[in-house]
Design a protein around this motif. Structure first.
Motif, PDB file in Angstrom:
ATOM      1  N   UNK A 170      28.636  13.283  12.102  1.00  9.29           N
ATOM      2  CA  UNK A 170      29.890  13.976  12.089  1.00  9.29           C
ATOM      3  C   UNK A 170      29.781  15.501  11.953  1.00  9.29           C
ATOM      4  N   UNK A 171      29.239  16.124  13.226  1.00 11.59           N
ATOM      5  CA  UNK A 171      28.765  17.460  13.026  1.00 11.59           C
ATOM      6  C   UNK A 171      29.993  18.198  13.157  1.00 11.59           C
ATOM      7  N   UNK A 172      30.126  19.284  12.039  1.00 14.79           N
ATOM      8  CA  UNK A 172      31.271  19.915  11.839  1.00 14.79           C
ATOM      9  C   UNK A 172      31.120  21.358  11.914  1.00 14.79           C
ATOM     10  N   UNK A 173      30.253  22.007  11.019  1.00 15.86           N
ATOM     11  CA  UNK A 173      30.032  23.438  11.025  1.00 15.86           C
ATOM     12  C   UNK A 173      28.676  23.467  11.948  1.00 15.86           C
ATOM     13  N   UNK A 174      28.770  24.450  12.866  1.00 17.14           N
ATOM     14  CA  UNK A 174      27.209  24.754  13.691  1.00 17.14           C
ATOM     15  C   UNK A 174      26.965  26.166  13.710  1.00 17.14           C
ATOM     16  N   UNK A 175      25.598  26.327  13.674  1.00 20.01           N
ATOM     17  CA  UNK A 175      25.232  27.713  13.720  1.00 20.01           C
ATOM     18  C   UNK A 175      23.784  27.698  14.619  1.00 20.01           C
ATOM     19  N   UNK A 185      26.422  20.880  10.046  1.00 25.23           N
ATOM     20  CA  UNK A 185      26.388  20.081   8.784  1.00 25.23           C
ATOM     21  C   UNK A 185      27.184  18.872   9.294  1.00 25.23           C
ATOM     22  N   UNK A 186      26.756  17.685   8.541  1.00 30.26           N
ATOM     23  CA  UNK A 186      26.988  16.341   8.922  1.00 30.26           C
ATOM     24  C   UNK A 186      27.912  16.030   7.737  1.00 30.26           C
ATOM     25  N   UNK A 187      29.185  16.473   7.915  1.00 31.42           N
ATOM     26  CA  UNK A 187      30.132  16.152   7.014  1.00 31.42           C
ATOM     27  C   UNK A 187      30.464  14.938   6.374  1.00 31.42           C
ATOM     28  N   UNK A 188      30.044  13.771   6.847  1.00 34.61           N
ATOM     29  CA  UNK A 188      30.332  12.413   6.440  1.00 34.61           C
ATOM     30  C   UNK A 188      29.223  11.976   5.271  1.00 34.61           C
ATOM     31  N   UNK A 189      27.904  12.366   5.644  1.00 37.53           N
ATOM     32  CA  UNK A 189      26.738  11.930   4.923  1.00 37.53           C
ATOM     33  C   UNK A 189      26.196  13.048   3.880  1.00 37.53           C
ATOM     34  N   UNK A 190      26.882  14.357   3.797  1.00 37.61           N
ATOM     35  CA  UNK A 190      26.361  15.242   2.909  1.00 37.61           C
ATOM     36  C   UNK A 190      25.109  15.884   3.178  1.00 37.61           C
ATOM     37  N   UNK A 191      24.656  15.830   4.590  1.00 45.45           N
ATOM     38  CA  UNK A 191      23.550  16.485   5.033  1.00 45.45           C
ATOM     39  C   UNK A 191      23.819  17.789   6.062  1.00 45.45           C
ATOM     40  N   UNK A 216      31.571  24.602   6.825  1.00 48.88           N
ATOM     41  CA  UNK A 216      31.058  25.766   7.752  1.00 48.88           C
ATOM     42  C   UNK A 216      29.555  26.185   7.507  1.00 48.88           C
ATOM     43  N   UNK A 217      28.833  26.552   8.393  1.00 50.07           N
ATOM     44  CA  UNK A 217      27.333  27.031   8.026  1.00 50.07           C
ATOM     45  C   UNK A 217      26.953  28.484   8.685  1.00 50.07           C
ATOM     46  N   UNK A 218      26.203  29.222   7.914  1.00 49.17           N
ATOM     47  CA  UNK A 218      26.108  30.391   8.837  1.00 49.17           C
ATOM     48  C   UNK A 218      24.987  30.974   8.109  1.00 49.17           C
ATOM     49  N   UNK A 219      24.142  31.851   8.845  1.00 51.88           N
ATOM     50  CA  UNK A 219      22.839  32.376   8.328  1.00 51.88           C
ATOM     51  C   UNK A 219      23.200  33.886   7.531  1.00 51.88           C
ATOM     52  N   UNK A 220      22.828  34.018   6.444  1.00 51.40           N
ATOM     53  CA  UNK A 220      22.998  35.290   5.924  1.00 51.40           C
ATOM     54  C   UNK A 220      22.202  36.473   6.508  1.00 51.40           C
TER      55      UNK A 220
END
Length: 338
Positions: A170-175, A185-191, A216-220
């Motif tokens: 369940x790919x949600x946030x991508x970066x 982020x894989x929303x369904x399995x916490x990975x 959501x995912x992003x690099x600082x």
């Protein structure tokens, strides 16, 4: 007479020796500079390289020497396109030239600077479509489709289409990371997973332990990975070693249902609260939380303007009309997808 003739012969012989010595003198013109045969090769690229000493050799097609890293800070215009006709969006990314890509039910749409909103690519069989990411060259667009996987779209193709790249999840946030890998982020399995764009699409786990409903995912700006926990309202900051988590800290909390994350040039963090429709900002260390905007239904992905657009504006995906927050200060960060 014989003596005179002998002396004349000696004189002529000496003169000849002097003449030969003069012709071979080391102070002659051949030592005063670069030989003529070198003047066209020492200061220019040899023709046999086709310009290859200063540019990518033609045999590489530009691909072997271009690293998957950011090509520089985005240029900033003053454009503020009409986004009032764009509704029901979830994913959003702004390309380096100012093109806004966004996801709607079953499709990826786009708004090119000076153009009007249009359906860009239809993803066959997809209902919900979530996050987006762009590679550093802005040539490949990655699209998360929950339950199916991640598609990629070749933006250089004459007729772009969606090709399944990563299967399942369940790919949600991508970066895109500083290493050029795709993180999502894989929303369904916490990975959170990472994938080599040049590889076979096989995901590798990033986390040392699960995160509740990562979104959501992003690099600082310092290279750490920020991950929104939709389920707990916490923004996590992960230290990675070779793409795997080796440390975790809480960057911010009390964010409601954090969905999208962006970082500005000063390291400040911008988060959308999907549950209450807010745009929030904190300092780089997570302190000083400020509410910048409200009333954005199901606020999701967000990104700074770039290219033809003002870099001080933030575009926000929404279940209603796409929102734009005109901040007036602080340009977007120099991130890979710009």
């Amino acid at each position: 007479m014989a003596l005179f003739a002998a002396m004349r012969t000696i004189t002529l012989f000496a003169s000849a020796l002097l003449f030969i010595a003069a012709c071979s003198d080391d102070t002659g013109p051949t030592d005063t500079g670069t030989p003529p045969s070198d003047t066209s090769t020492d200061t220019t690229t040899p023709p046999t390289d086709g310009g290859g000493d200063t540019t990518t050799p033609p045999t590489d097609g530009g691909g072997d020497t271009a690293p998957p890293t950011d090509t520089g800070a985005p240029t900033c215009g003053d454009g503020r396109p009409d986004v009032s006709g764009i509704t029901g969006t979830e994913g959003l990314i702004v390309a380096r030239d100012g093109t806004i890509y966004y996801t709607q039910s079953g499709v990826v749409g786009r708004l090119v600077p000076g153009g009007t909103p249009e359906t860009f690519v239809t993803i066959a069989g997809a209902g919900t479509v979530w996050g987006l990411a762009l590679d550093a060259a802005n040539e490949t667009l990655y699209v998360g489709v929950p339950g199916t996987g991640i598609y990629r779209i070749d933006l250089t193709a004459g007729s772009p289409s969606a090709e399944l790249f990563v299967t399942g999840g369940s790919a949600n946030g991508l970066t895109i990371g500083p290493d050029g890998f795709l993180y999502y982020s894989n929303f369904s399995d916490g990975e959170v997973n990472r994938v080599d764009p040049a590889g076979t699409g096989t995901p590798v786990a990033v986390l040392a332990s699960p995160i509740s409903q990562p979104n959501g995912v992003a690099f600082d700006n310092d290279g750490t990975l920020l991950v929104c926990s939709y389920g707990t309202g916490i923004l996590h900051r992960l230290t990675l070693t070779d793409g795997v988590e080796t440390g975790r800290a809480e960057a911010a909390s009390g964010l409601g249902n954090p969905d999208g994350i962006a970082v500005d040039a000063d390291g400040r963090l911008y988060v959308t609260d999907n549950g209450t429709g807010r745009l929030l900002r904190t300092e780089a260390d997570g302190s000083g939380m400020m509410m910048l905007a409200t009333g954005i239904p199901a606020a999701a992905s967000l990104d700074f303007g770039s290219g033809a657009l003002s870099c001080s504006d933030i575009y926000i995906a929404s279940s209603a009309t796409m929102a734009r927050y005109e901040m007036g200060t602080a340009n977007g960060a120099d991130v890979p997808w710009h």
